[in-house]
Design an enzyme around this catalytic site. Structure first.
Site, PDB file in Angstrom:
ATOM      1  CG  HIS A 101      -2.165  -0.808   1.045  1.00 33.07           C
ATOM      2  ND1 HIS A 101      -2.155  -2.181   1.016  1.00 33.07           N
ATOM      3  CD2 HIS A 101      -3.471  -0.440   0.870  1.00 33.07           C
ATOM      4  CE1 HIS A 101      -3.395  -2.635   0.854  1.00 33.07           C
ATOM      5  NE2 HIS A 101      -4.213  -1.598   0.752  1.00 33.07           N
ATOM      6  CG  HIS A 133       2.381  -3.023   6.572  1.00 32.29           C
ATOM      7  ND1 HIS A 133       3.085  -4.009   5.916  1.00 32.29           N
ATOM      8  CD2 HIS A 133       1.278  -2.793   5.823  1.00 32.29           C
ATOM      9  CE1 HIS A 133       2.440  -4.358   4.828  1.00 32.29           C
ATOM     10  NE2 HIS A 133       1.334  -3.648   4.747  1.00 32.29           N
TER      11      HIS A 133
END
Length: 204
Positions: A117, A159
């Site tokens: 992303h 993340h």
């Protein structure tokens, strides 16, 4: 992700600690509460599948010879991003902070490094600021979107900080590579013609 290097092990442990501290520290801030509410939208807005489908639809629906060069170069960058991130994730195999069980999330893989992303968001940001600059009124929203996408990955605990930083750097490098390999208008026209011969705009 297994490592025998004491330095790398220390760095990864610190990354985990910093990431956790960040989430705890910002959890009560109003801005980040708002960001968390919108994080699902941000997650979908930068999803690889969503970008591919929407971009191909964009080429198909808005068939204009003047846009082909931009459309094709962006598409090539998106393909490059998917390949680079997939290869690195397969090699590094770092696990995500928490397993995602949210069915609203579009196909999350189980590996964390680097953030796809973040790489995609910063590739798009560089593309529309340097390679195909948008009007200045769009620059702030695009920049805010890219940064928000990256931060939302931490807020959602998809993340670690290192994953986000690496993803951002990769996205910028991908943009620079596309800039060097920039496809000409004639080649872009040929590619669009190959993909959609019936819908290609032949107007001069």
């Amino acid at each position: 992700m297994k490592t025998s290097s004491p330095t790398l092990k220390y760095l990864l442990e610190k990354d985990v600690q910093v990431s956790k501290h960040f989430v705890v520290a910002v959890s009560n801030l109003s801005f980040f509460k708002s960001l968390r509410i919108h994080s699902r939208f941000l997650e979908i807005s930068c999803d690889g599948i969503a970008w591919f489908v929407s971009w191909i639809a964009f080429i198909w629906l808005l068939s204009s010879k003047g846009l082909y060069q931009m459309q094709v170069n962006m598409l090539l960058g998106l393909i490059l991003d998917v390949v680079v991130v997939a290869v690195l994730k397969a090699l590094v195999r770092r696990r995500r902070p928490v397993a995602s069980k949210d069915m609203l999330t579009i196909g999350p893989d189980k590996f964390s490094f680097p953030s796809g992303h973040a790489s995609r968001a910063f590739y798009v940001l560089l593309f529309f600021t340097k390679l195909y600059p948008l009007h200045i009124i769009f620059l702030l929203p695009v920049t805010a979107w890219a940064v928000s996408v990256a931060i939302s990955r931490l807020v959602l605990q998809r993340h670690y900080v290192l994953d986000i930083c690496a993803g951002a750097v990769i996205g910028i490098l991908e943009g620079l590579i596309i800039g060097i390999l920039w496809v000409s208008e004639e080649t872009a026209f040929s590619i669009v013609g190959f993909l959609s011969e019936e819908n290609v705009d032949t107007a001069e």
